[in-house]
Scaffold this motif. Structure first.
Motif, mmCIF file in Angstrom:
data_model
loop_
_atom_site.group_PDB
_atom_site.id
_atom_site.type_symbol
_atom_site.label_atom_id
_atom_site.label_comp_id
_atom_site.label_asym_id
_atom_site.label_seq_id
_atom_site.Cartn_x
_atom_site.Cartn_y
_atom_site.Cartn_z
ATOM 1 N N ILE B 102 0.832 -1.047 0.147
ATOM 2 C CA ILE B 102 0.019 -0.038 0.073
ATOM 3 C C ILE B 102 0.762 1.334 0.071
ATOM 4 C CG2 ILE B 102 -1.723 1.145 1.398
ATOM 5 C CD1 ILE B 102 -2.855 -1.432 2.238
ATOM 6 N N VAL B 103 1.889 1.237 0.800
ATOM 7 C CA VAL B 103 2.743 2.460 0.842
ATOM 8 C C VAL B 103 3.582 2.680 -0.155
ATOM 9 C CG1 VAL B 103 4.559 3.563 2.334
ATOM 10 C CG2 VAL B 103 2.787 2.468 3.597
ATOM 11 N N LEU B 104 4.504 1.577 -0.628
ATOM 12 C CA LEU B 104 5.406 1.567 -1.747
ATOM 13 C C LEU B 104 4.781 1.486 -2.991
ATOM 14 C CD1 LEU B 104 8.252 -0.332 -0.183
ATOM 15 C CD2 LEU B 104 7.876 2.327 -0.068
ATOM 16 N N GLY B 105 3.623 0.748 -3.045
ATOM 17 C CA GLY B 105 3.135 0.442 -4.381
ATOM 18 C C GLY B 105 1.953 1.389 -4.898
ATOM 19 N N VAL B 106 0.988 1.481 -3.919
ATOM 20 C CA VAL B 106 -0.256 2.366 -4.116
ATOM 21 C C VAL B 106 0.236 3.899 -3.723
ATOM 22 C CG1 VAL B 106 -2.508 2.936 -3.676
ATOM 23 C CG2 VAL B 106 -1.698 0.719 -3.448
ATOM 24 N N GLY B 107 0.791 4.225 -2.786
ATOM 25 C CA GLY B 107 1.460 5.596 -2.408
ATOM 26 C C GLY B 107 2.517 6.009 -3.405
ATOM 27 N N HIS B 108 3.637 5.237 -3.084
ATOM 28 C CA HIS B 108 4.666 5.931 -3.912
ATOM 29 C C HIS B 108 4.698 5.535 -5.604
ATOM 30 C CE1 HIS B 108 8.820 5.733 -5.581
ATOM 31 N NE2 HIS B 108 9.239 6.552 -4.694
ATOM 32 N N GLY B 109 4.050 4.644 -5.703
ATOM 33 C CA GLY B 109 4.016 4.119 -7.110
ATOM 34 C C GLY B 109 5.113 3.326 -7.511
ATOM 35 N N LEU B 110 4.922 2.050 -8.311
ATOM 36 C CA LEU B 110 5.982 1.224 -8.684
ATOM 37 C C LEU B 110 6.165 1.728 -10.100
ATOM 38 C CD1 LEU B 110 5.152 -2.542 -7.327
ATOM 39 C CD2 LEU B 110 7.116 -0.831 -6.690
ATOM 40 N N VAL B 111 7.394 1.460 -10.567
ATOM 41 C CA VAL B 111 7.650 1.748 -11.833
ATOM 42 C C VAL B 111 7.831 0.334 -12.720
ATOM 43 C CG1 VAL B 111 9.329 2.910 -13.538
ATOM 44 C CG2 VAL B 111 8.864 3.723 -11.221
ATOM 45 N N TRP B 112 7.210 0.230 -13.772
ATOM 46 C CA TRP B 112 7.222 -0.895 -14.590
ATOM 47 C C TRP B 112 8.053 -0.890 -15.839
ATOM 48 C CZ3 TRP B 112 4.614 -4.135 -11.514
ATOM 49 C CH2 TRP B 112 3.575 -3.615 -10.559
ATOM 50 N N ARG B 113 9.223 -0.988 -15.768
ATOM 51 C CA ARG B 113 10.314 -1.056 -16.721
ATOM 52 C C ARG B 113 11.435 -1.993 -16.721
ATOM 53 N NH1 ARG B 113 11.195 4.885 -16.591
ATOM 54 N NH2 ARG B 113 12.660 4.473 -15.228
ATOM 55 N N PRO B 114 10.954 -3.517 -16.970
ATOM 56 C CA PRO B 114 11.979 -4.357 -16.920
ATOM 57 C C PRO B 114 13.312 -4.007 -17.897
ATOM 58 C CG PRO B 114 9.986 -5.137 -18.063
ATOM 59 C CD PRO B 114 9.737 -3.794 -17.400
ATOM 60 N N PRO B 115 14.510 -4.094 -17.502
ATOM 61 C CA PRO B 115 15.699 -3.621 -18.517
ATOM 62 C C PRO B 115 16.007 -4.857 -19.523
ATOM 63 C CG PRO B 115 16.345 -4.349 -16.195
ATOM 64 C CD PRO B 115 14.920 -4.564 -16.206
ATOM 65 N N ALA B 116 15.349 -5.883 -19.424
ATOM 66 C CA ALA B 116 15.689 -6.789 -20.536
ATOM 67 C C ALA B 116 14.526 -7.551 -20.736
ATOM 68 C CB ALA B 116 16.842 -7.673 -20.225
ATOM 69 N N ALA B 117 14.202 -8.263 -22.097
ATOM 70 C CA ALA B 117 13.090 -8.786 -22.438
ATOM 71 C C ALA B 117 13.166 -10.138 -21.812
ATOM 72 C CB ALA B 117 13.318 -9.252 -24.100
ATOM 73 N N TRP B 118 14.108 -10.736 -21.473
ATOM 74 C CA TRP B 118 14.040 -12.273 -20.571
ATOM 75 C C TRP B 118 13.465 -11.765 -19.291
ATOM 76 C CZ3 TRP B 118 16.631 -13.749 -16.317
ATOM 77 C CH2 TRP B 118 17.591 -12.860 -15.948
ATOM 78 N N ILE B 119 13.765 -10.810 -18.750
ATOM 79 C CA ILE B 119 13.418 -10.497 -17.414
ATOM 80 C C ILE B 119 11.804 -10.106 -17.462
ATOM 81 C CG2 ILE B 119 13.508 -8.717 -15.631
ATOM 82 C CD1 ILE B 119 16.328 -8.479 -16.114
ATOM 83 N N SER B 120 11.368 -9.602 -18.369
ATOM 84 C CA SER B 120 9.934 -9.229 -18.684
ATOM 85 C C SER B 120 9.053 -10.552 -18.786
ATOM 86 C CB SER B 120 9.761 -8.386 -19.651
ATOM 87 O OG SER B 120 8.699 -8.280 -20.047
ATOM 88 N N ARG B 121 9.952 -11.504 -19.608
ATOM 89 C CA ARG B 121 9.219 -12.817 -19.664
ATOM 90 C C ARG B 121 9.134 -13.438 -18.459
ATOM 91 N NH1 ARG B 121 11.718 -12.477 -24.907
ATOM 92 N NH2 ARG B 121 13.446 -13.795 -24.106
ATOM 93 N N ALA B 122 10.203 -13.609 -17.797
ATOM 94 C CA ALA B 122 10.117 -14.166 -16.490
ATOM 95 C C ALA B 122 9.142 -13.781 -15.637
ATOM 96 C CB ALA B 122 11.536 -14.136 -15.785
ATOM 97 N N GLY B 123 8.785 -12.491 -15.464
ATOM 98 C CA GLY B 123 7.926 -11.810 -14.525
ATOM 99 C C GLY B 123 6.574 -12.229 -15.029
ATOM 100 N N ILE B 124 6.140 -11.991 -16.207
ATOM 101 C CA ILE B 124 4.839 -12.187 -17.000
ATOM 102 C C ILE B 124 4.541 -13.802 -16.768
ATOM 103 C CG2 ILE B 124 3.674 -12.568 -18.855
ATOM 104 C CD1 ILE B 124 3.535 -9.724 -18.383
ATOM 105 N N GLY B 125 5.524 -14.683 -17.048
ATOM 106 C CA GLY B 125 5.607 -15.986 -16.790
ATOM 107 C C GLY B 125 5.187 -16.449 -15.413
ATOM 108 N N LEU B 126 5.909 -16.002 -14.486
ATOM 109 C CA LEU B 126 5.642 -16.151 -13.217
ATOM 110 C C LEU B 126 4.252 -15.951 -12.554
ATOM 111 C CD1 LEU B 126 8.734 -15.237 -10.951
ATOM 112 C CD2 LEU B 126 7.941 -17.488 -11.219
ATOM 113 N N ALA B 127 3.922 -14.651 -12.734
ATOM 114 C CA ALA B 127 2.438 -14.136 -12.509
ATOM 115 C C ALA B 127 1.460 -14.973 -13.403
ATOM 116 C CB ALA B 127 2.295 -12.804 -12.992
ATOM 117 N N THR B 128 1.719 -15.381 -14.626
ATOM 118 C CA THR B 128 0.616 -16.119 -15.233
ATOM 119 C C THR B 128 0.486 -17.655 -14.576
ATOM 120 O OG1 THR B 128 1.171 -14.922 -17.366
ATOM 121 C CG2 THR B 128 -0.064 -17.216 -17.669
ATOM 122 N N PHE B 129 1.998 -18.145 -14.178
ATOM 123 C CA PHE B 129 1.857 -19.403 -13.770
ATOM 124 C C PHE B 129 1.235 -19.517 -12.388
ATOM 125 C CE2 PHE B 129 4.039 -22.088 -10.580
ATOM 126 C CZ PHE B 129 4.077 -23.468 -11.074
#
Lengths: 313, 235
Positions: B102-129
């Motif tokens: 709530i404090v860091l994600g909703v209040g401060h706000g997270l930035v969504w900018r994965p630095p590499a395509a494989w990291i993006s795929r890993a994140g999406i993959g984990l969440a989908t899994f």
């Protein structure tokens, strides 16, 4: 040291057990100490000479079933068969999750069996939290007082033991003890045994874990303390280890019909042992375990034979 | 606790595997049909992750915080604590993670900018899994469908889903949000291992993937960006 008490009237199941024991006794050789069929082996608590059946009931893991009504009813069945088979001592701890409440449920369901010997523990630090924890435990068991309270794993023992001795002096408790498991802190354990007027000690001991034989068990005999044995089956691992092998034919010489009985008889045959406390989730196993406290016990030669066999498996 | 080194993980196991998974069965029966809503929450997070912006990030954080808080109260504190006294502390840790979201994600706000395509795929993959596949693991290894562990209802898929989201995030807040989920992966893995569950490696593997992705993320940001010819970019 063994004492024999008369069992309740024969049911069909008890009659069959008696017949097995009789048959086994007939086949017994001269090195087996004789015991009357249909009688349960008891051991005296040295401080009072009160007799306890040599097999009790543990509750670690098996009785921690939360609010699951089906599982609690199953545990009550285990307790029913345990008492019907002649058992008395049930052991638990506030560390064992919902086990105490499960025991309380079982006792209520069974109409508070008069045979019960209630053994619980105090397990908290600092010591000032001991009395309220004991009271919570008592309410969970739903008993007027505990027969035995033990300091669990020596946690804050310097503070808890005076509390327990004071409870005993005022009649709120009958016996005081300490526990350890899996060989931990045996040096401290011995020191406390030498300096405190304990009624009971509880340690781990089984056919493969025999460290207690060297000092703890002889010291208990010397100091006149009853001994409860935990982890008789190494949390089930020992049964798993031997179960795929056939029970040796000579196990019948001491009336054993299962590996569990052979392993338990090995333990309770030690003259320092008062009571072993196997845990189980199955009523039939509770009955079978108490059955180990009937019939002849292995002598020194046969105990060594059991040791050698299990070590090879 | 003295002589702590003499204790094994099995020394802390206070219940049987049967009791542990039966707890999920009873829990699922008691809260039905809230699992459907939980599934919708998971799907909503996956949809929002496709085009993460500021409001999407805040919404995802709010949904995750609600999930962590629900698991803390409804499962860990109200049910798991009945067989494991340590669950009270786990519930507190989950509530703390909800607060951090709530404090860091909703209040401060997270930035969504994965630095590499494989990291993006890993994140999406984990969440989908976590949302779509992890609930099937139990039945696949022989447990009952009634014991299924659902995202935003049970701790493990909730943690894995959150880790997937955090892999996609950048900036310092994500590093404060990672420790509790990673620690839970170790606790859950140890519990499953001691219970000899066939899927015991799953949660530690998820944590390992996140740590590798985190390391890759740091290295990607430390290395100067290069164009296709290998020449460092000057932006």
């Amino acid at each position: 040291m063994d004492e024999i008490i008369k069992a309740p009237p024969l049911s069909r199941r008890r009659l069959l057990g008696a017949l097995v024991a009789t048959g086994a006794a007939a086949a017994v050789g001269p090195r087996i100490s004789a015991a009357q069929p249909d009688a349960i082996i008891t051991r005296p608590i040295p401080s009072t000479d009160e007799k306890l059946p040599a097999v009790g009931l543990g509750s670690w893991i098996t009785f921690n079933v939360g609010y699951d009504d089906v599982a609690r009813a199953s545990c009550a069945e285990v307790m029913r068969d345990f008492f019907e088979a002649g058992g008395r001592l049930i052991d638990s701890s506030p560390m064992y999750g919902s086990s105490q409440a499960t025991i309380g449920y079982g006792l209520y369901t069974l109409g508070k069996p008069p045979a019960l010997f209630s053994a619980d523990k105090v397990w908290t630090s600092p010591g000032s939290r001991g009395p309220p924890q004991i009271e919570v435990s008592r309410k969970q068991w739903n008993v007027p007082r505990f027969d035995l309270l033990q300091v669990h794993n020596l946690l804050a023992w310097k503070e808890h033991l005076p509390t327990l001795f004071a409870m005993k002096a005022s009649g709120q408790l009958r016996y005081v003890g300490i526990t350890t498991s899996e060989g931990r802190r045996h040096r401290d354990f011995e020191q406390i045994m030498r300096t405190q007027p304990l009624d009971f000690v509880q340690v781990s001991y089984n056919v493969l874990d025999r460290e207690a034989e060297a000092r703890i068990l002889p010291l208990a005999q010397e100091r006149g303390m009853a001994v409860i044995i935990n982890r008789p089956f190494r949390q089930g691992a020992l049964i798993d280890r031997v179960a795929r092998h056939p029970l040796p034919s000579w196990a019948g010489e001491i009336g054993c019909v299962s590996w569990a009985q052979l392993l338990l008889k090995f333990i309770i045959a030690h003259p320092a042992v008062t009571c072993a406390i196997p845990a189980t989730t199955r009523p039939a196993h509770a009955r079978e375990n108490v059955g180990a406290a009937r019939g002849p016990l292995p002598d020194k030669v046969m105990r060594q034979r059991i040791e050698s066999l299990v070590e090879q498996l | 606790m003295s002589e702590w080194w003499t204790y094994r993980p099995s020394s802390f196991l206070l219940f049987s595997a049967r009791t542990y998974y039966r707890l999920f069965e009873l829990y699922n029966a008691e809260i039905w049909p809230w699992q459907v809503l939980a599934l919708l929450v998971g799907v909503a997070i996956l949809v929002l992750l496709r085009k993460p912006g500021t409001w999407q990030g805040r919404t995802i954080s709010a949904l995750l915080a609600a999930s962590w808080l629900w698991v803390a109260w409804a499962y860990l504190y109200s049910r798991y604590a009945s067989i494991n006294w340590m669950a009270t502390y786990f519930a507190a840790a989950f509530a703390l993670e909800a607060l951090l979201l709530i404090v860091l994600g909703v209040g401060h706000g997270l930035v969504w900018r994965p630095p590499a395509a494989w990291i993006s795929r890993a994140g999406i993959g984990l969440a989908t899994f976590a949302v779509a596949l992890q609930p099937l693991i139990g039945p696949l290894v022989g447990r009952s469908w009634s014991q299924v562990e659902v995202f935003a209802v049970a701790p493990d898929p909730t943690v894995v889903g959150t880790l997937g989201v955090l892999v996609l995030a950048s900036g310092w807040p994500k590093w404060l949000l990672l420790p509790i989920p990673i620690l839970w992966c170790l606790v859950s893995g140890a519990t499953a291992w001691v219970m000899q569950s066939p899927d015991a490696a799953l949660m530690p593997a998820a944590a390992a993937l996140v740590i590798v992705a985190g390391g890759g993320s740091v290295l990607s940001r430390m290395a100067p960006a290069r164009d296709a010819s290998g020449t460092p970019a000057l932006d």
